[in-house]
Enzyme design. Sequence first.
Site, PDB file in Angstrom:
ATOM      1  N   ASP A  34       0.855  -1.179   0.000  1.00 53.32           N
ATOM      2  CA  ASP A  34       0.000   0.000   0.000  1.00 53.32           C
ATOM      3  C   ASP A  34       0.898   1.238   0.000  1.00 53.32           C
ATOM      4  O   ASP A  34       1.898   1.313   0.722  1.00 53.32           O
ATOM      5  CB  ASP A  34      -0.901  -0.003   1.252  1.00 53.32           C
ATOM      6  CG  ASP A  34      -2.036   0.989   1.155  1.00 53.32           C
ATOM      7  OD1 ASP A  34      -3.190   0.575   1.156  1.00 53.32           O
ATOM      8  OD2 ASP A  34      -1.755   2.225   1.076  1.00 53.32           O
ATOM      9  N   ILE A  35       0.513   2.194  -0.850  1.00 48.23           N
ATOM     10  CA  ILE A  35       1.316   3.415  -1.001  1.00 48.23           C
ATOM     11  C   ILE A  35       1.387   4.194   0.315  1.00 48.23           C
ATOM     12  O   ILE A  35       2.346   4.911   0.579  1.00 48.23           O
ATOM     13  CB  ILE A  35       0.718   4.272  -2.152  1.00 48.23           C
ATOM     14  CG1 ILE A  35       1.743   5.162  -2.777  1.00 48.23           C
ATOM     15  CG2 ILE A  35      -0.498   5.057  -1.693  1.00 48.23           C
ATOM     16  CD1 ILE A  35       1.270   5.724  -4.116  1.00 48.23           C
ATOM     17  N   GLN A  67     -14.334   2.606   1.800  1.00 46.24           N
ATOM     18  CA  GLN A  67     -13.691   2.168   0.550  1.00 46.24           C
ATOM     19  C   GLN A  67     -13.445   3.387  -0.333  1.00 46.24           C
ATOM     20  O   GLN A  67     -14.375   4.125  -0.653  1.00 46.24           O
ATOM     21  CB  GLN A  67     -14.585   1.152  -0.183  1.00 46.24           C
ATOM     22  CG  GLN A  67     -13.924   0.594  -1.439  1.00 46.24           C
ATOM     23  CD  GLN A  67     -14.776  -0.458  -2.164  1.00 46.24           C
ATOM     24  OE1 GLN A  67     -15.870  -0.801  -1.722  1.00 46.24           O
ATOM     25  NE2 GLN A  67     -14.270  -0.940  -3.282  1.00 46.24           N
ATOM     26  N   HIS A  83     -10.348  -4.884  -2.913  1.00 50.49           N
ATOM     27  CA  HIS A  83      -8.999  -5.173  -2.419  1.00 50.49           C
ATOM     28  C   HIS A  83      -9.081  -5.502  -0.945  1.00 50.49           C
ATOM     29  O   HIS A  83      -9.997  -5.057  -0.246  1.00 50.49           O
ATOM     30  CB  HIS A  83      -8.070  -3.977  -2.651  1.00 50.49           C
ATOM     31  CG  HIS A  83      -8.619  -2.697  -2.110  1.00 50.49           C
ATOM     32  ND1 HIS A  83      -9.560  -1.956  -2.786  1.00 50.49           N
ATOM     33  CD2 HIS A  83      -8.399  -2.069  -0.943  1.00 50.49           C
ATOM     34  CE1 HIS A  83      -9.879  -0.902  -2.062  1.00 50.49           C
ATOM     35  NE2 HIS A  83      -9.207  -0.948  -0.932  1.00 50.49           N
ATOM     36  N   PHE A  84      -8.104  -6.280  -0.508  1.00 52.62           N
ATOM     37  CA  PHE A  84      -8.068  -6.728   0.885  1.00 52.62           C
ATOM     38  C   PHE A  84      -6.749  -6.280   1.490  1.00 52.62           C
ATOM     39  O   PHE A  84      -5.682  -6.577   0.955  1.00 52.62           O
ATOM     40  CB  PHE A  84      -8.219  -8.261   0.945  1.00 52.62           C
ATOM     41  CG  PHE A  84      -9.581  -8.710   0.482  1.00 52.62           C
ATOM     42  CD1 PHE A  84      -9.914  -8.695  -0.873  1.00 52.62           C
ATOM     43  CD2 PHE A  84     -10.545  -9.103   1.395  1.00 52.62           C
ATOM     44  CE1 PHE A  84     -11.178  -9.071  -1.303  1.00 52.62           C
ATOM     45  CE2 PHE A  84     -11.811  -9.486   0.969  1.00 52.62           C
ATOM     46  CZ  PHE A  84     -12.127  -9.464  -0.382  1.00 52.62           C
ATOM     47  N   HIS A  85      -6.849  -5.560   2.590  1.00 59.44           N
ATOM     48  CA  HIS A  85      -5.648  -5.077   3.280  1.00 59.44           C
ATOM     49  C   HIS A  85      -5.091  -6.189   4.170  1.00 59.44           C
ATOM     50  O   HIS A  85      -5.844  -6.827   4.913  1.00 59.44           O
ATOM     51  CB  HIS A  85      -5.994  -3.904   4.200  1.00 59.44           C
ATOM     52  CG  HIS A  85      -6.563  -2.700   3.504  1.00 59.44           C
ATOM     53  ND1 HIS A  85      -5.834  -1.559   3.270  1.00 59.44           N
ATOM     54  CD2 HIS A  85      -7.812  -2.448   3.018  1.00 59.44           C
ATOM     55  CE1 HIS A  85      -6.598  -0.650   2.674  1.00 59.44           C
ATOM     56  NE2 HIS A  85      -7.805  -1.166   2.501  1.00 59.44           N
ATOM     57  N   ASN A 122     -12.726  -2.930   3.241  1.00 61.48           N
ATOM     58  CA  ASN A 122     -13.726  -1.871   3.312  1.00 61.48           C
ATOM     59  C   ASN A 122     -14.654  -2.049   2.120  1.00 61.48           C
ATOM     60  O   ASN A 122     -14.213  -1.997   0.969  1.00 61.48           O
ATOM     61  CB  ASN A 122     -13.058  -0.491   3.278  1.00 61.48           C
ATOM     62  CG  ASN A 122     -12.141  -0.277   4.470  1.00 61.48           C
ATOM     63  OD1 ASN A 122     -12.432  -0.729   5.576  1.00 61.48           O
ATOM     64  ND2 ASN A 122     -11.027   0.399   4.249  1.00 61.48           N
TER      65      ASN A 122
HETATM   66  P1  AMP Z   1      -9.615   1.624   0.809  1.00 58.76           P
HETATM   67  O1  AMP Z   1      -9.704   2.904   1.588  1.00 58.76           O
HETATM   68  O2  AMP Z   1      -9.970   0.406   1.605  1.00 58.76           O
HETATM   69  O3  AMP Z   1     -10.368   1.716  -0.515  1.00 58.76           O
HETATM   70  O4  AMP Z   1      -8.075   1.441   0.470  1.00 58.76           O
HETATM   71  C1  AMP Z   1      -7.481   1.953  -0.667  1.00 58.76           C
HETATM   72  C2  AMP Z   1      -6.003   1.875  -0.410  1.00 58.76           C
HETATM   73  O5  AMP Z   1      -5.333   1.991  -1.647  1.00 58.76           O
HETATM   74  C3  AMP Z   1      -5.469   2.992   0.491  1.00 58.76           C
HETATM   75  O6  AMP Z   1      -4.889   2.422   1.653  1.00 58.76           O
HETATM   76  C4  AMP Z   1      -4.462   3.704  -0.394  1.00 58.76           C
HETATM   77  O7  AMP Z   1      -3.301   4.111   0.315  1.00 58.76           O
HETATM   78  C5  AMP Z   1      -4.117   2.639  -1.411  1.00 58.76           C
HETATM   79  N1  AMP Z   1      -3.640   3.132  -2.708  1.00 58.76           N
HETATM   80  C6  AMP Z   1      -4.219   4.086  -3.492  1.00 58.76           C
HETATM   81  N2  AMP Z   1      -3.499   4.263  -4.622  1.00 58.76           N
HETATM   82  C7  AMP Z   1      -2.459   3.384  -4.556  1.00 58.76           C
HETATM   83  C8  AMP Z   1      -1.352   3.077  -5.409  1.00 58.76           C
HETATM   84  N3  AMP Z   1      -1.170   3.718  -6.570  1.00 58.76           N
HETATM   85  N4  AMP Z   1      -0.481   2.129  -5.004  1.00 58.76           N
HETATM   86  C9  AMP Z   1      -0.662   1.484  -3.838  1.00 58.76           C
HETATM   87  N5  AMP Z   1      -1.669   1.715  -2.993  1.00 58.76           N
HETATM   88  C10 AMP Z   1      -2.553   2.661  -3.334  1.00 58.76           C
END
Ligand code: AMP
Length: 132
Positions: A28-29, A91, A97-99, A84
Amino acid sequence: MCVFCKIINGEIPSFKIYETEDLVAFLDISQATKGHTLIVPKKHFENLLALDEETLKKISVAQKEVANILSKKLGTSAFNFVNNCGSVAGQSVMHVHFHVIPRYENDDFKMHIVEHEPNFEELAKLHKEITE
Ligand code: AMP
């Protein structure tokens, strides 16, 4: 095209740590904790409710495999697995996606599940609403 489809198509970079025919896992970024990783199916589905069962099963297996990789390399065996589902639930990327969030003693990651005194009358009513 959504940001995760762009990553999967190689249009924008990512730090991949695991990949199969159907899914990919990358850092995750915004690292909630060290090693915070996202598991993402290569096919675009908006959220968990839209996922087919086969892909969901493969994601479950990947959750364990990714956690094992992180555990071995980063030296923790504690994890939160978070999904989420829907913008009201937090979300922000509408590609399911799954964290996988490794946990460490005294890290600052917070899950906001507020504890309440149990109200058994309310629980019984709710149970009826859901099951009848
Ligand atoms: P959510 O809030 O559950 O939809 O999580 C989305 C996640 O995607 C967040 O934790 C962001 O930091 C992550 N994210 C968004 N853009 C990127 C990217 N280009 N590379 C890696 N992670 C990302």
